[in-house]
Design an enzyme around this catalytic site. Structure first.
Site, PDB file in Angstrom:
ATOM      1  N   ARG A 231      -1.442  -6.375  -8.324  1.00  7.59           N
ATOM      2  CA  ARG A 231      -0.186  -7.074  -8.009  1.00  7.59           C
ATOM      3  C   ARG A 231       0.092  -8.174  -9.015  1.00  7.59           C
ATOM      4  O   ARG A 231       1.218  -8.376  -9.427  1.00  7.59           O
ATOM      5  CB  ARG A 231      -0.274  -7.696  -6.610  1.00  7.59           C
ATOM      6  CG  ARG A 231      -0.299  -6.696  -5.494  1.00  7.59           C
ATOM      7  CD  ARG A 231      -0.816  -7.306  -4.237  1.00  7.59           C
ATOM      8  NE  ARG A 231      -2.206  -7.730  -4.408  1.00  7.59           N
ATOM      9  CZ  ARG A 231      -3.016  -8.067  -3.432  1.00  7.59           C
ATOM     10  NH1 ARG A 231      -2.576  -8.092  -2.194  1.00  7.59           N
ATOM     11  NH2 ARG A 231      -4.268  -8.406  -3.665  1.00  7.59           N
TER      12      ARG A 231
ATOM     13  N   HIS B 220       0.848  -1.208   0.000  1.00 11.79           N
ATOM     14  CA  HIS B 220       0.000   0.000   0.000  1.00 11.79           C
ATOM     15  C   HIS B 220       0.878   1.251   0.000  1.00 11.79           C
ATOM     16  O   HIS B 220       0.637   2.194  -0.761  1.00 11.79           O
ATOM     17  CB  HIS B 220      -0.887   0.045   1.258  1.00 11.79           C
ATOM     18  CG  HIS B 220      -1.968  -0.983   1.300  1.00 11.79           C
ATOM     19  ND1 HIS B 220      -2.214  -1.757   2.402  1.00 11.79           N
ATOM     20  CD2 HIS B 220      -2.890  -1.350   0.368  1.00 11.79           C
ATOM     21  CE1 HIS B 220      -3.247  -2.568   2.160  1.00 11.79           C
ATOM     22  NE2 HIS B 220      -3.666  -2.338   0.932  1.00 11.79           N
TER      23      HIS B 220
ATOM     24  N   SER C 246      -3.101  -7.623   2.848  1.00 12.63           N
ATOM     25  CA  SER C 246      -3.499  -7.430   4.245  1.00 12.63           C
ATOM     26  C   SER C 246      -4.013  -8.742   4.829  1.00 12.63           C
ATOM     27  O   SER C 246      -3.743  -9.071   5.979  1.00 12.63           O
ATOM     28  CB  SER C 246      -4.596  -6.373   4.345  1.00 12.63           C
ATOM     29  OG  SER C 246      -4.122  -5.126   3.934  1.00 12.63           O
TER      30      SER C 246
ATOM     31  N   LYS D  46     -17.932  -5.896   7.751  1.00  8.04           N
ATOM     32  CA  LYS D  46     -16.741  -6.650   8.174  1.00  8.04           C
ATOM     33  C   LYS D  46     -16.355  -6.259   9.600  1.00  8.04           C
ATOM     34  O   LYS D  46     -16.572  -5.123  10.011  1.00  8.04           O
ATOM     35  CB  LYS D  46     -15.556  -6.290   7.264  1.00  8.04           C
ATOM     36  CG  LYS D  46     -15.549  -6.990   5.927  1.00  8.04           C
ATOM     37  CD  LYS D  46     -14.195  -6.729   5.274  1.00  8.04           C
ATOM     38  CE  LYS D  46     -14.210  -6.879   3.783  1.00  8.04           C
ATOM     39  NZ  LYS D  46     -12.962  -6.393   3.175  1.00  8.04           N
TER      40      LYS D  46
END
Ligand code: PNS
Length: 186
Positions: free
Chosen positions: A92, A19, A130, A43
């Site tokens: 990514r 990040h 993460s 969440k």
């Protein structure tokens, strides 16, 4: 051409080196970059919104054109409210592409004037997420090099029992741990 203000939205639970790499790249090409942390009520995050805000503010204090904020609701509406004309997202690997494409096209449907720009973080972070950082840390594993030091410290504080248990296992201080290790080797 007008200078572009961009929004980099995400959960950042926790912020990773990937990040941060993307924020630094984004800060170089956009006039202003707002990092928007989603206040997700569904969440249950590992880090509270306040903790994520604090960590990201500390990590980006050296970047004068970067601002850290929280948002809820539709991302495109929040982007509009802060006059961002661009959304920054990281890709990514090919595996990210499908989800990101779907999201970018849905956002375009919702707000055709908002452009999504993808950037790649440094290849050394191409496997860092993460979710995996949380998984490793929850088992007391090392996350050095995957997250900034302040985040590593916070993870250690939050997951102190897991880290203590992991370290004691490694040192053979948990009853039976040495035995098990020896048996596994033979
Ligand atoms: O870091 P993440 O979890 O991959 O980020 C996802 C995020 C926050 C960018 C996305 O879930 C989002 O924008 N949520 C806000 C609600 C919204 O606008 N949903 C429609 C997306 S197509």
């Amino acid at each position: 051409m007008k200078p572009v203000s961009a929004l980099y939205p995400g959960s950042f639970d926790p912020p990773t080196n990937g990040h941060l790499d993307l924020i630094e790249r984004g800060a170089k090409i956009f006039e202003e970059l707002v990092v928007g942390i989603l206040r997700n009520t569904e969440k249950s995050p590992m880090f509270s919104l306040a903790e994520r805000l604090e960590m990201l503010k500390t990590l980006t204090a050296h970047l004068k054109n970067v601002r850290i904020e929280a948002f809820h609701g539709l991302m495109v509406e929040y982007a509009k409210s802060i006059d961002a004309t661009c959304v920054l997202r990281g890709i990514r690997a090919v595996s990210d592409y499908e989800y990101e494409l779907q999201m970018a096209l849905m956002n375009r449907k919702l707000e055709p004037t908002l452009e999504t720009v993808f950037m790649m973080p440094a290849d050394k972070y191409s496997y860092v997420s993460s979710r995996l950082v949380r998984e490793v840390a929850q088992a007391g594993g090392p996350v050095k090099g995957l997250v900034p030091e302040v985040v590593e410290q916070k993870l250690r504080e939050k997951l102190e029992p897991a880290y203590r248990f992991h370290d004691e296992m490694q040192e053979g201080r948990v009853p039976g741990a040495k035995e098990k290790k020896r048996k596994r080797k033979s």
